[in-house]
Design a protein around this motif. Structure first.
Motif, mmCIF file in Angstrom:
data_model
loop_
_atom_site.group_PDB
_atom_site.id
_atom_site.type_symbol
_atom_site.label_atom_id
_atom_site.label_comp_id
_atom_site.label_asym_id
_atom_site.label_seq_id
_atom_site.Cartn_x
_atom_site.Cartn_y
_atom_site.Cartn_z
ATOM 1 N N ALA A 112 15.571 15.041 -12.277
ATOM 2 C CA ALA A 112 14.212 15.599 -12.227
ATOM 3 C C ALA A 112 14.240 17.085 -11.904
ATOM 4 C CB ALA A 112 13.376 14.839 -11.195
ATOM 5 N N GLU A 113 15.195 17.521 -11.042
ATOM 6 C CA GLU A 113 15.260 18.954 -10.693
ATOM 7 C C GLU A 113 15.537 19.791 -11.939
ATOM 8 O OE1 GLU A 113 18.741 17.324 -9.039
ATOM 9 O OE2 GLU A 113 16.924 16.116 -9.236
ATOM 10 N N PHE A 114 16.378 19.250 -12.842
ATOM 11 C CA PHE A 114 16.698 20.025 -14.034
ATOM 12 C C PHE A 114 15.489 20.094 -14.976
ATOM 13 C CE2 PHE A 114 18.841 20.899 -18.149
ATOM 14 C CZ PHE A 114 19.380 22.124 -17.804
ATOM 15 N N LEU A 115 14.755 18.989 -15.088
ATOM 16 C CA LEU A 115 13.537 19.026 -15.904
ATOM 17 C C LEU A 115 12.534 20.012 -15.313
ATOM 18 C CD1 LEU A 115 12.823 15.303 -16.919
ATOM 19 C CD2 LEU A 115 13.557 17.173 -18.397
ATOM 20 N N ARG A 116 12.457 20.064 -13.967
ATOM 21 C CA ARG A 116 11.533 21.017 -13.331
ATOM 22 C C ARG A 116 11.983 22.455 -13.589
ATOM 23 N NH1 ARG A 116 11.026 16.746 -9.407
ATOM 24 N NH2 ARG A 116 12.704 17.564 -8.095
ATOM 25 N N LEU A 117 13.301 22.674 -13.596
ATOM 26 C CA LEU A 117 13.809 24.008 -13.930
ATOM 27 C C LEU A 117 13.405 24.389 -15.365
ATOM 28 C CD1 LEU A 117 15.703 26.484 -13.208
ATOM 29 C CD2 LEU A 117 17.474 25.234 -14.466
ATOM 30 N N LEU A 118 13.569 23.436 -16.292
ATOM 31 C CA LEU A 118 13.187 23.710 -17.681
ATOM 32 C C LEU A 118 11.692 23.996 -17.781
ATOM 33 C CD1 LEU A 118 15.262 21.019 -19.648
ATOM 34 C CD2 LEU A 118 15.818 23.440 -19.294
ATOM 35 N N ARG A 119 10.912 23.276 -16.974
ATOM 36 C CA ARG A 119 9.463 23.532 -16.957
ATOM 37 C C ARG A 119 9.176 24.969 -16.489
ATOM 38 N NH1 ARG A 119 5.002 22.641 -19.525
ATOM 39 N NH2 ARG A 119 6.043 24.565 -20.091
ATOM 40 N N ASP A 120 9.830 25.383 -15.402
ATOM 41 C CA ASP A 120 9.609 26.732 -14.862
ATOM 42 C C ASP A 120 10.028 27.793 -15.876
ATOM 43 O OD1 ASP A 120 8.697 25.584 -12.584
ATOM 44 O OD2 ASP A 120 10.539 25.904 -11.417
ATOM 45 N N LEU A 121 11.225 27.605 -16.460
ATOM 46 C CA LEU A 121 11.747 28.629 -17.373
ATOM 47 C C LEU A 121 10.914 28.725 -18.661
ATOM 48 C CD1 LEU A 121 15.608 28.046 -17.008
ATOM 49 C CD2 LEU A 121 14.186 29.794 -15.905
ATOM 50 N N THR A 122 10.458 27.579 -19.177
ATOM 51 C CA THR A 122 9.641 27.622 -20.392
ATOM 52 C C THR A 122 8.285 28.257 -20.080
ATOM 53 O OG1 THR A 122 9.083 25.297 -19.979
ATOM 54 C CG2 THR A 122 10.677 25.743 -21.728
ATOM 55 N N ALA A 123 7.734 27.951 -18.913
ATOM 56 C CA ALA A 123 6.438 28.551 -18.552
ATOM 57 C C ALA A 123 6.573 30.072 -18.475
ATOM 58 C CB ALA A 123 5.943 27.972 -17.232
ATOM 59 N N GLN A 124 7.660 30.547 -17.839
ATOM 60 C CA GLN A 124 7.883 32.004 -17.713
ATOM 61 C C GLN A 124 8.085 32.661 -19.080
ATOM 62 O OE1 GLN A 124 11.269 32.308 -15.052
ATOM 63 N NE2 GLN A 124 10.162 31.136 -13.494
ATOM 64 N N ALA A 125 8.765 31.936 -19.985
ATOM 65 C CA ALA A 125 9.115 32.528 -21.279
ATOM 66 C C ALA A 125 8.024 32.326 -22.328
ATOM 67 C CB ALA A 125 10.429 31.930 -21.781
#
Ligand SMILES: *Cc1c(COP(=O)(O)O)cnc(C)c1O
Length: 403
Positions: A213-226
């Motif tokens: 789940a932490e990795f999915l949350r990281l992907l969520r953060d990075l996609t939101a920023q990008a």
């Protein structure tokens, strides 16, 4: 043997099975199935098999379900199996409202398969990302171990070089990153280039690997920023398989799009893309289409399936049955060829210290249908509606063939 079906309702098998005209893209097992009830399939000789594959995660409600038969009968009686998207029909509109009301999404697009759903999601992501970033903002980032389908775009995002190699060139503009590789994710996901990141919350074909789940949350953060879309491919793990209606529910991640297919229409072909308002508002008539997508017959059946799978008591039972099956499998770890057990709900993988194929063949001989996920993983996808006693019966056979 006591049959789950009265003899008279089992169609006679062909005198001689002849598949010489079927294109050789599959290597099917020997039995010729002619009927099914509950969690069992019946072959042309009347032999019953307990099915722990459920049509690769499609037959969540098992075989011969009365509700599905009723929904089919209602559309058949109306005479309106298909009218095309030139015209309005009620079941698709109702199904879309129902999917939206049970999820993060505000809009839904219907198509006919998992690969089609992912390709539609890629187009929607590019359309939306292009508004801000133009043509340069077109890349898709996918994960190692992924499977998203076998059409040109979805195959390009599928991490299987052997599936890809004979068909190059595939759709360009796909990058792969490793699950858990934060540096790699930061390097790959770019404001200028990235349209979308796609991930299966639980990788299926790739070996039954839940993504942390932490990795999915990281992907969520990075996609939101990008300014990139996060697409979750829940074609296999979605719609109750994990014991939640959507596999991502327990991760705290809110995606931009979710793709669905396998169990959605109870065995009829149907895929769907769930979208946020933000993505949907970039799409205009003509951007995408499907002749069959969201037809009245599949949509009515899918409404029945969705309502049943989404019931809280049903999902609680899936979780409970998943734990029971898993506990039984954990007892096999260390004995015979069983190395480890992983997965969520009724989507479980048994990692073996030896090839899976001979064990799967041995289980078939004993009347249990299994499939693999890679060379050394037995994948279990029993019907979600399976009876606890049938789980135990399957476990007994698994213990024999994996000992
Ligand atoms: C099966 C699957 C697909 C492809 O679905 P098709 O209906 O065969 O095109 C895509 N993604 C995942 C995760 C799948 O399991």
């Amino acid at each position: 043997m006591s049959s789950v079906l009265p003899e008279t309702t089992i169609p006679a098998g062909p005198a001689e099975y002849d598949d010489s005209a079927l294109l050789g893209v599959y290597k099917p097992a020997a039995p010729v199935f002619v009927a099914g009830r509950g969690s069992r399939l019946i072959d042309a000789d009347g032999r019953e098999y307990l099915d722990f594959t459920s049509g690769i995660g499609v037959n969540a409600l098992g075989y011969g379900d009365d509700g599905i038969a009723e929904a089919l009968a209602v559309t058949a009686a109306s005479g309106l199996l298909h009218a095309s998207n030139l015209f309005r029909t009620e079941p698709a509109a109702e199904l879309a409202r129902e999917l939206a009301s049970r999820s993060f999404a505000s809009k839904v697009f219907f198509c006919n398969s998992g690969a089609e759903a992912n390709e539609a999601a890629f187009k929607f992501a590019r359309r939306w990302a292009g508004v801000a970033g133009g043509e340069a903002k077109h890349e898709i980032v996918a994960l190692h171990g992924s499977f998203h389908g076998r059409l040109f775009g979805s195959l390009a995002a599928t991490d299987r070089p052997a599936y890809q190699q004979p068909f190059r060139p595939l759709m360009p503009g796909v990058r792969f990153i490793a699950v858990g590789d934060e540096m790699g994710a930061r390097a790959a996901i770019s404001t200028e280039r990235t349209a979308a990141v796609i991930a299966e919350p639980v990788q299926g074909e790739g070996g039954v690997h839940p993504i942390p789940a932490e990795f999915l949350r990281l992907l969520r953060d990075l996609t939101a920023q990008a300014g990139a879309a996060l697409i979750l491919d829940e074609v296999q793990c979605g719609l109750g398989r994990t014991g939640r209606l959507f596999a991502h529910e327990t991760t705290g991640v809110v995606p931009d799009m979710v793709t669905l297919a396998k169990p959605l229409a109870g065995g009829l072909p149907m895929g769907a893309v769930l979208l946020t308002d933000a993505i949907a508002s970039a799409i205009v008539p003509g951007d995408h289409a499907s002749t069959f997508g969201g037809g009245p017959a599949v949509s009515r059946v899918a409404l029945e399936v969705l309502r049943r799978l989404a019931a809280p008591e049903f999902l609680a039972e899936v979780r409970w049955k998943g734990e029971r099956l898993r506990a039984g499998l954990e007892r096999l770890v260390g004995s015979g060829v069983v190395v480890s057990v992983r997965g969520v709900g009724l989507m479980l993988g048994i990692e073996l210290g030896a090839p899976a194929a001979p064990r799967i063949a041995a289980a078939l001989d004993r009347g249990l249908l299994l499939c693999s996920a890679g060379e050394r993983v037995v994948r279990l996808l029993p019907p979600l509606a399976i009876e606890p006693a049938e789980l135990d019966a399957g476990l007994e056979i698994l213990a024999e063939v994996l000992a």
